[in-house]
Design an enzyme around this catalytic site. Structure first.
Site, PDB file in Angstrom:
ATOM      1  N   ASP A 108       1.138  -1.175   0.159  1.00 18.15           N
ATOM      2  CA  ASP A 108      -0.124  -0.112  -0.236  1.00 18.15           C
ATOM      3  C   ASP A 108       1.117   1.086   0.065  1.00 18.15           C
ATOM      4  O   ASP A 108       1.684   1.483   1.122  1.00 18.15           O
ATOM      5  CB  ASP A 108      -0.816  -0.102   1.390  1.00 18.15           C
ATOM      6  CG  ASP A 108      -1.833   1.136   1.142  1.00 18.15           C
ATOM      7  OD1 ASP A 108      -1.414   2.337   1.007  1.00 18.15           O
ATOM      8  OD2 ASP A 108      -2.991   0.930   1.557  1.00 18.15           O
ATOM      9  N   HIS A 109       1.177   1.775  -1.046  1.00 19.23           N
ATOM     10  CA  HIS A 109       2.049   2.723  -1.167  1.00 19.23           C
ATOM     11  C   HIS A 109       2.208   4.018  -0.297  1.00 19.23           C
ATOM     12  O   HIS A 109       3.113   4.522   0.055  1.00 19.23           O
ATOM     13  CB  HIS A 109       2.333   3.423  -2.582  1.00 19.23           C
ATOM     14  CG  HIS A 109       1.508   4.389  -3.009  1.00 19.23           C
ATOM     15  ND1 HIS A 109       0.154   4.271  -3.399  1.00 19.23           N
ATOM     16  CD2 HIS A 109       1.738   5.913  -3.032  1.00 19.23           C
ATOM     17  CE1 HIS A 109      -0.271   5.496  -3.641  1.00 19.23           C
ATOM     18  NE2 HIS A 109       0.544   6.484  -3.461  1.00 19.23           N
ATOM     19  N   HIS A 145      -5.930   2.978   1.355  1.00 14.82           N
ATOM     20  CA  HIS A 145      -4.741   4.294   2.053  1.00 14.82           C
ATOM     21  C   HIS A 145      -5.763   4.678   3.070  1.00 14.82           C
ATOM     22  O   HIS A 145      -4.842   4.658   4.098  1.00 14.82           O
ATOM     23  CB  HIS A 145      -4.583   5.092   0.943  1.00 14.82           C
ATOM     24  CG  HIS A 145      -3.968   4.542  -0.253  1.00 14.82           C
ATOM     25  ND1 HIS A 145      -3.234   3.629  -0.674  1.00 14.82           N
ATOM     26  CD2 HIS A 145      -4.201   4.860  -1.702  1.00 14.82           C
ATOM     27  CE1 HIS A 145      -2.998   3.293  -1.922  1.00 14.82           C
ATOM     28  NE2 HIS A 145      -3.669   4.061  -2.447  1.00 14.82           N
TER      29      HIS A 145
END
Ligand code: BG6
Length: 488
Positions: free
Chosen positions: A179-180, A242
């Site tokens: 999950d950046h 996010h």
């Protein structure tokens, strides 16, 4: 760090070009790659090794925060890079891939440590994972790891199905789900901020905190991704992953130790305590919106339904705001508000902690009203931490007014999310990757919202591009006597 082979599926794609090669290069420049590594890039294009290396060089020149200064450095970075053309759905091709990898392993004396990065469309995740298993690629004498990035499914059921398939080929502790947002330095910093500072830790509960506001606003619209986005919406694109990850990172309790296992355990507890929404009640706690035409930075932009590739009667949400409750004694009575949207006034990801304003009435006789203290954590595009305090301004006859104390340090040349995440994956540290349980619990919370959206149980508010979202999002906080901070 152990020597290894990095097997990159989707090596000629956009993510590889923009993020993965630059991240590898920057790690290499910082001596953060193992002393010996081999990289095998896989794609559908016909590329020679030389063409592949030219492609990587161009990617670095365009997207890397550091450009390769000289040829010899670039050459030593690319020395072990090879390309392999493969149709990922055809089993036979995996045998020649295995052969290629083994040849490199022997040539460079690399033990059978293999990291598989699937930078491909999600429908190929399970196909590739199973082929890795069946071809023997995954039967290593060393370690194996799988890196994948969202979307992990389209809803709860499809996410579970996907996970069942992946787990036939890889153990949970071998799967690194990117999950950046968890790679963003300031999100990673939340842990230190909250845990390494007893001063803040003491305040991190419902005795002192009035509410928490997590915003991720973007100025971009749907861009060229309508075919994906029009079926996903902000709820799947941003909230399920996010936004809920940022919520977990903000609300988790002090773990026993700062280890991947303990941190993920605490995050999971947050998700388990998240009060479930009933489908019929979604409209009371969730606001959905869709951008109409408007102006951003003096540019006129079209509305979502006019965007190329979007259905003219699309009901897709490009904005979601929600009020969430964590049913655990230390967060009882503290609303967590999240909101995210495209085509909003500014690009900003931030977490604002509003403290209880217990001194509001203290200055009534002076006709002064101190504002609440705020801890503002800027995640993106600027990183920083600041605290809003009240003080007397000697230049204004000693009136009380808010002042913001900024603790931002020089953040030039900070590593990018993918650099931090790849470095962790290479070292086998899964702290900032999403555990399956977190993903599943997120889908569980989101599922009734998806259904309520699908059945149009709540209005789809239009908001002008360039605004802070629909009026209903402001009202959501007003109902509780709060406001979104830092809006215009
Ligand atoms: C991605 C979403 O995961 O995150 C995009 O798919 C979104 O729609 C992007 O634009 C936002 O990321 P960042 O790092 O720019 O805040």
């Amino acid at each position: 760090m152990e020597s290894m082979t990095f097997v990159l599926f989707g090596a000629t794609g956009d993510l590889a070009k923009r993020k993965i090669f630059p991240a590898l290069y920057n790690l290499f420049s910082d001596d953060k790659l193992p002393p010996v590594y081999s990289v095998v890039g896989i794609g559908r294009k016909e590329f020679t090794d030389v063409e592949f290396k030219t492609f990587i060089e161009q990617s670095l020149q365009t997207f890397s925060r550091r450009k390769p200064e000289d040829n010899s450095k670039l050459e030593s970075f690319l020395r072990t890079f090879r390309y392999c053309r493969l149709d990922v759905t055809e089993k036979e091709g995996y045998q020649s891939l295995l052969k290629k990898i083994q040849e490199r392993e022997q040539e460079f004396g690399i033990p059978e440590n293999r990291m598989f990065y699937l930078s491909v469309a999600p429908e190929f995740f399970d196909v590739i994972a199973l082929n890795i298993k069946e071809s023997g690629l995954g039967a290593t004498k060393g370690w194996k790891r799988l890196i994948i990035e969202k979307p992990f499914g389209h809803d709860l059921k499809s996410a579970q199905d996907l996970n069942n398939k992946l787990s036939q080929a890889f153990e949970e502790n071998e799967i690194y789900r990117i999950d950046h947002y968890l790679g963003k330095p300031m999100v990673q910093n939340l842990e230190a901020l909250g845990f390494a500072n007893p001063v803040l830790r003491t305040l991190w509960n419902n005795q002192h905190i009035a509410n928490v506001q997590i915003t991720a606003s973007e100025t971009v619209g749907v861009e060229e991704r309508a075919s994906y986005y029009d079926h996903a919406g902000a709820i799947r694109d941003m909230v399920q992953n996010h936004m809920l990850q940022m919520l977990m990172m903000t609300a988790m309790h002090l773990p026993k130790q700062i280890t991947a296992q303990d941190i993920r355990h605490e995050k999971r507890k947050v998700m388990e305590s998240l009060r479930p929404l009933q489908k019929a009640d979604v409209g009371n706690h969730v606001v959905r919106g869709q951008y109409g035409p408007g102006k951003i930075n003096d540019y006129t932009v079209i509305g979502y339904r006019e965007e190329p590739g979007v259905d003219v009667s699309s009901m897709t949400d490009t904005f979601v705001a929600a009020r969430l409750w964590i049913d655990d004694p230390s967060w009882e009575g503290v609303p967590f508000y999240i909101r995210t949207g495209k085509r909003m006034r500014e690009k900003s990801t931030r977490i604002v902690i509003e403290f209880k304003n217990t001194v509001k009435d203290l200055y009534i006789a002076q006709n002064e009203s101190p504002v609440p203290n705020l801890l503002i954590i800027q995640v993106n595009p600027h990183e920083g931490v600041s605290l809003q305090l009240n003080r007397k301004n000697p230049l204004k006859s000693g009136h009380i007014e808010p002042v913001t104390v900024d603790f931002t340090s020089n953040t030039k040349d900070v590593p990018e999310a993918y650099e931090l995440l790849l470095f962790d994956a290479v070292r086998g540290d899964s702290t900032f990757f999403a555990h399956w349980k977190e993903v599943e619990l997120s889908w569980k919370w989101v599922q009734p919202v998806l259904e309520a959206f699908e059945e149009n149980l709540l209005p789809l508010h239009q908001y002008p591009a360039g605004s802070d979202g629909p009026e209903a999002s402001r009202q959501l906080l007003e109902e509780d006597g709060f406001q979104w901070w830092l809006d215009k």
